[in-house]
Design a protein around this motif. Structure first.
Motif, short mmCIF file in Angstrom:
data_model
loop_
_atom_site.label_atom_id
_atom_site.label_comp_id
_atom_site.label_asym_id
_atom_site.label_seq_id
_atom_site.Cartn_x
_atom_site.Cartn_y
_atom_site.Cartn_z
N SER A 176 38.14 -45.31 -38.14
CA SER A 176 37.78 -44.88 -36.77
C SER A 176 37.59 -43.37 -36.71
O SER A 176 36.68 -42.89 -36.04
CB SER A 176 38.87 -45.28 -35.78
N THR A 177 38.46 -42.62 -37.40
CA THR A 177 38.32 -41.17 -37.37
C THR A 177 37.00 -40.74 -38.00
O THR A 177 36.30 -39.87 -37.46
CB THR A 177 39.50 -40.50 -38.10
N SER A 178 36.64 -41.36 -39.14
CA SER A 178 35.39 -40.96 -39.80
C SER A 178 34.18 -41.27 -38.92
O SER A 178 33.30 -40.42 -38.75
CB SER A 178 35.21 -41.66 -41.14
N VAL A 179 34.14 -42.49 -38.38
CA VAL A 179 32.99 -42.84 -37.54
C VAL A 179 32.93 -41.92 -36.32
O VAL A 179 31.86 -41.40 -35.97
CB VAL A 179 33.06 -44.32 -37.10
N THR A 180 34.10 -41.69 -35.70
CA THR A 180 34.14 -40.78 -34.55
C THR A 180 33.61 -39.41 -34.94
O THR A 180 32.80 -38.82 -34.21
CB THR A 180 35.59 -40.64 -34.03
N ALA A 181 34.04 -38.91 -36.09
CA ALA A 181 33.62 -37.57 -36.52
C ALA A 181 32.11 -37.49 -36.66
O ALA A 181 31.47 -36.60 -36.09
CB ALA A 181 34.29 -37.22 -37.84
N VAL A 182 31.52 -38.46 -37.38
CA VAL A 182 30.08 -38.41 -37.62
C VAL A 182 29.32 -38.49 -36.30
O VAL A 182 28.46 -37.65 -36.00
CB VAL A 182 29.67 -39.56 -38.56
N LEU A 183 29.67 -39.48 -35.46
CA LEU A 183 28.94 -39.66 -34.21
C LEU A 183 29.14 -38.47 -33.27
O LEU A 183 28.20 -38.01 -32.61
CB LEU A 183 29.37 -40.96 -33.52
N ALA A 184 30.36 -37.94 -33.24
CA ALA A 184 30.64 -36.82 -32.32
C ALA A 184 29.87 -35.57 -32.76
O ALA A 184 29.32 -34.86 -31.91
CB ALA A 184 32.14 -36.54 -32.27
N VAL A 185 29.82 -35.32 -34.07
CA VAL A 185 29.07 -34.14 -34.54
C VAL A 185 27.59 -34.31 -34.22
O VAL A 185 26.95 -33.37 -33.73
CB VAL A 185 29.30 -33.91 -36.06
N LEU A 186 27.05 -35.51 -34.45
CA LEU A 186 25.63 -35.74 -34.15
C LEU A 186 25.34 -35.53 -32.67
O LEU A 186 24.38 -34.86 -32.29
CB LEU A 186 25.23 -37.16 -34.56
N LEU A 187 26.20 -36.10 -31.83
CA LEU A 187 25.98 -36.00 -30.39
C LEU A 187 26.12 -34.54 -29.92
O LEU A 187 25.32 -34.06 -29.11
CB LEU A 187 26.99 -36.88 -29.65
N ALA A 188 27.11 -33.84 -30.46
CA ALA A 188 27.30 -32.44 -30.09
C ALA A 188 26.10 -31.61 -30.54
O ALA A 188 25.67 -30.69 -29.83
CB ALA A 188 28.58 -31.90 -30.71
N MET A 189 25.54 -31.94 -31.70
CA MET A 189 24.37 -31.22 -32.19
C MET A 189 23.18 -31.43 -31.27
O MET A 189 22.46 -30.50 -30.92
CB MET A 189 24.02 -31.69 -33.61
N TYR A 190 23.01 -32.70 -30.86
CA TYR A 190 21.93 -33.02 -29.93
C TYR A 190 22.09 -32.22 -28.64
O TYR A 190 21.14 -31.61 -28.15
CB TYR A 190 21.92 -34.52 -29.66
N LEU A 191 23.32 -32.20 -28.11
CA LEU A 191 23.55 -31.49 -26.85
C LEU A 191 23.37 -29.98 -27.02
O LEU A 191 22.98 -29.27 -26.09
CB LEU A 191 24.96 -31.78 -26.33
N ARG A 192 23.64 -29.47 -28.23
CA ARG A 192 23.52 -28.02 -28.46
C ARG A 192 22.06 -27.59 -28.56
O ARG A 192 21.67 -26.54 -28.05
CB ARG A 192 24.26 -27.67 -29.76
N PHE A 193 21.23 -28.41 -29.23
CA PHE A 193 19.87 -27.97 -29.52
C PHE A 193 18.85 -28.38 -28.48
O PHE A 193 17.82 -27.76 -28.33
CB PHE A 193 19.43 -28.49 -30.89
N ARG A 194 19.11 -29.47 -27.77
CA ARG A 194 18.08 -30.03 -26.93
C ARG A 194 18.36 -29.68 -25.47
O ARG A 194 19.43 -29.99 -24.94
CB ARG A 194 18.05 -31.55 -27.13
N GLN A 195 17.40 -29.01 -24.83
CA GLN A 195 17.54 -28.75 -23.41
C GLN A 195 16.51 -29.59 -22.67
O GLN A 195 15.32 -29.26 -22.66
CB GLN A 195 17.30 -27.26 -23.10
N SER A 196 16.94 -30.71 -22.12
CA SER A 196 15.99 -31.53 -21.37
C SER A 196 16.75 -32.25 -20.26
O SER A 196 17.98 -32.14 -20.16
CB SER A 196 15.34 -32.56 -22.30
#
Lengths: 290, 275
Positions: A76-96
Motif C-alpha cells: 500500500s505504501t509503494s502504490v500510494t507513493a507512486v500515485l501520489a507523486v504522479l498526481l502531485a506532479m500533475y498538479l504542479r505542472f498543469r494549470q487548467s
C-alpha cells in the motif's frame, strides 16, 4: 538586601517547569509508562513467570500475520507513493480548469475517520457491493462470480484510498516550495520535462516525499479499524486484529504485548526518521528565528 | 486546435472522471445503503428506497427491527466527551506548547519526542496496557477512562499546533509590552494569546474531531459500557448495514466540513496521524 534577592532568584524554579509539568506528567503516565510496559509485559507469562514463552507462541501462531501486515503495508505504501507523486506532479505542472477542480477534490477524504472508511469499504467492496454490481453491469465480471475483496487487495485498496490525499498534500506542498526559476533555468538549458523531474523536482523535495512515506507506512502498520471490520478474524489478518483477539477473547496481555512489540519493530526505522526530522525542523526554525 | 491539445484535454477529463469515481464511489455506496429499504441481489440499485432508517436513527420514528436503535444518546455522549476532552486537553496543551516555543529547555528535544511518539509508533499497544492498568484502578469501561484516552490521542495535535503558533509570534512584541510596564502574565494575556487565538482554535478543532472519531482507544477502554457514535457504528455494521451507513454519513459530514473550512491554513505536518 541585594544578596538576598539574588539568592531568591537563583532558587526560583524556571517558569517553563510549571508550564510543562501537567502535560509532561500526563504523557509520562498515560504514554511512556504503557509504552515501556508493552516491552516488559511481553516477557511476563500469564502465571507470572518471566521468559520468552510469549515470543515462542507468537512465532508459532502469528508469524504469517506479521508477514501479511508487512506485505500489505509495503504494497500500500509503494502504490500510494507512486500515485501520489504522479498526481502531485500533475498538479504542479498543469494549470487548467480540470487541474484546479482536482486540487479541490483530492483533499476531501483527508479527515474521514478510519471507522467510516471501513464501513464504506465493507459496503463498497462486498461480493454484493456497489463495485461488483457496477463491474457486472458494464460487463467486466459475471455477477455470479464476483470479485472477493475482503482480503489483501481490498484492504490495500482501502489504505491507498485513505492515504493518497494526505500524501499528495505533503508532496505537492514540497513541490510548491521549489521556485519556478529553477525549472525554467533547466528548461532553457535544454532539459526535457523528464529530466527536470528526475534531476530537480524529486531530489529537491526528497524530504517531503520521505515524510509522507514514513507517516503512511507507520499509520498503516498501526491501523486497527479497517482490517478489523474488513477482514476480521480470517486468516491471514493483521497484527492489530490479533492483538484485539488476544485481549478480548483470552485476556492474554503477554502475547498481545509481544505482538505490540512486533508492530513497534516493524515501524522502528520510520519512527526514528520521523522523530528526528520533526525535531530537527523545529530546532532549525528556532535557530534561524533568533 | 491541434490534435495533441485535444488528446491532452481528453486525457485530463478522463483523469478527472476516474478520480471522481474513485473518491465518490465508496461514499456513494454508503449513501445508497443508508436509503435502501429493499435491495435484493443481484439488482444494481435498491428496489425500494426511502428515508425510514434515517428517521429511525434520528429518533423520529420507532422501529422494532433488529439493531434499530436511536443514535441520539450515542451522538450526545460523543459530543459531551469531545467537549470535555477539548477543554481539558487544551488546558494542559497550551502552557506546554508555549513553553516549548518560547523557552530554551534542557532536554527539550526529549520532551518533543515524548509528544511526537504517539504519531510515530502504533497506538494500539498503548491502549492494551492502559486497559490493564485501568482495569486495576476501576477506570476501564467508564466515561472518565475514555476521556483520558481521548486526551492522550488529541495531545499531539494540541501541543504541536499550539507550539508552532506561539513560535510564529515574534518575541519582541511581548518584550515591548513588558518594557512599558506590563507584567509577564499580563503581556501574555493581552498580546500573545490574542495573536495566537486562530492557531489555538485550529488545534482545538483538531482535538475535537479526533475525539469525535476515535475508535481504537474507545474500543479497548470503553467496551462494553461506553457507546460513542463510532462504537455504535461498529456494533450495528455486523447486522444492520443501513444503520451503520446512516451513522457513517453522520460522522462523515463533520470531517468534510472541517476539511473545507481548514483548506487555507492546513499545514501538512498537522495531518499526520489523523483518523
Amino acid at each position: 538586601m541585594a544578596d538576598r534577592l539574588s539568592v531568591r532568584r537563583k532558587l526560583r524554579l524556571p517558569p517553563y517547569l510549571l508550564l510543562l509539568f501537567p502535560a509532561v506528567s500526563f504523557m509520562l503516565l498515560m504514554y511512556a509508562y504503557p509504552f515501556v510496559s508493552s516491552f516488559t509485559r511481553s516477557f511476563v507469562v500469564s502465571d507470572g513467570k518471566l521468559g520468552f514463552f510469549n515470543y515462542a507462541k507468537t512465532w508459532d501462531l502469528y508469524l504469517k500475520d506479521i508477514a501479511f501486515t508487512f506485505a500489505v503495508t509495503v504494497f500500500s505504501t509503494s502504490v500510494t507513493a507512486v500515485l501520489a507523486v504522479l498526481l502531485a506532479m500533475y498538479l504542479r505542472f498543469r494549470q487548467s480548469v480540470v487541474s484546479g477542480m482536482l486540487a479541490g477534490l483530492y483533499k476531501l477524504p483527508i479527515f474521514i475517520p478510519f471507522v467510516v472508511v471501513a464501513q464504506m469499504m465493507t459496503t463498497f467492496l462486498a461480493p454484493h457491493g456497489l463495485l461488483n454490481l457496477t463491474l457486472a453491469r458494464i460487463g467486466l465480471i459475471n455477477i455470479d462470480n464476483p470479485l472477493e475483496l475482503f482480503n489483501f487487495w481490498g484492504l490495500s485498496f482501502g489504505f491507498i484510498w485513505k492515504m493518497i490525499p494526505f500524501s499528495v498534500l505533503i508532496i505537492h506542498g514540497g513541490f510548491q516550495m521549489i521556485d519556478n526559476s529553477y525549472i525554467e533555468a533547466a528548461r532553457s538549458a535544454g532539459a526535457r520535462r523528464g529530466k527536470v523531474i528526475t534531476h530537480i523536482l524529486i531530489p529537491m523535495s526528497k524530504s517531503s516525499i520521505m515524510v509522507a512515506l514514513v507517516l503512511v507506512y507507520s499509520q498503516i502498520v498501526g491501523t486497527f479499524t479497517l482490517p478489523y471490520m474488513l477482514i476480521g478474524g480470517k486468516i491471514p489478518t493483521t497484527i492489530t486484529v490479533d492483538i484485539a483477539h488476544r485481549v478480548n477473547y483470552f485476556r492474554d496481555f503477554g502475547v498481545a504485548n509481544t505482538l505490540g512489540v512486533c508492530s513497534y519493530l516493524l515501524v522502528l526505522g520510520t519512527a526514528i526518521y520521523y522523530l528526528r526530522s520533526s525535531v530537527k525542523r523545529v530546532t532549525e526554525a528556532e535557530s534561524s528565528g533568533r | 486546435m491541434s490534435l495533441k491539445r485535444i488528446l491532452v484535454i481528453a486525457a485530463e477529463l478522463m483523469l478527472l472522471l476516474v478520480m471522481f469515481l474513485i473518491i465518490f464511489g465508496p461514499m456513494m455506496s454508503l449513501f445508497i445503503w443508508s436509503i435502501a429499504i429493499r435491495w435484493y441481489w443481484p439488482a444494481t440499485l435498491p428496489q425500494e428506497i426511502g428515508f425510514d432508517y434515517w428517521r429511525q436513527a434520528l429518533g423520529l420514528q420507532k422501529s422494532l427491527a433488529i439493531g434499530a436503535v436511536s443514535i441520539l444518546p450515542a451522538f450526545f455522549l460523543s459530543l459531551t466527551i469531545a467537549v470535555i476532552v477539548v477543554g481539558l486537553a487544551m488546558l494542559i496543551a497550551i502552557p506546554a506548547g508555549y513553553a516549548l516555543a518560547k523557552y530554551k529547555i534542557p532536554f527539550g528535544s526529549v520532551i518533543m519526542f515524548l509528544f511526537l511518539m504517539p504519531n510515530a509508533f502504533p497506538q494500539q499497544p498503548i491502549f492494551v496496557n492502559l486497559l490493564r492498568i485501568f482495569t486495576r484502578i476501576g477506570l476501564a469501561g467508564t466515561i472518565p477512562g475514555v476521556i483520558l484516552v481521548h486526551i492522550l490521542v488529541g495531545m499531539v495535535f494540541g501541543v504541536w499546533i499550539t507550539s508552532a503558533t506561539f513560535r510564529a509570534i515574534p518575541t519582541h512584541l511581548e518584550e515591548a509590552a513588558r518594557s512599558v510596564g506590563a507584567s509577564k502574565t499580563r503581556a501574555f494575556f493581552r498580546i500573545t494569546l490574542p495573536l495566537a487565538a486562530p492557531g489555538i482554535l485550529a488545534s482545538a478543532v483538531f482535538v475535537f474531531i479526533t475525539s469525535l472519531d476515535e475508535f481504537t482507544g474507545t474500543f479497548f477502554i470503553g467496551l462494553p459500557f461506553v457507546n460513542t457514535l463510532p462504537m455504535t457504528l461498529y456494533s450495528s455494521s455486523g447486522y444492520n448495514m443501513q444503520f451503520a451507513s446512516v451513522i457513517a454519513i453522520i460522522l462523515l459530514i463533520p470531517s468534510i466540513l472541517f476539511m473545507t473550512l481548514i483548506q487555507r491554513v492546513l499545514r501538512a505536518e498537522y495531518v499526520g496521524g489523523m483518523g
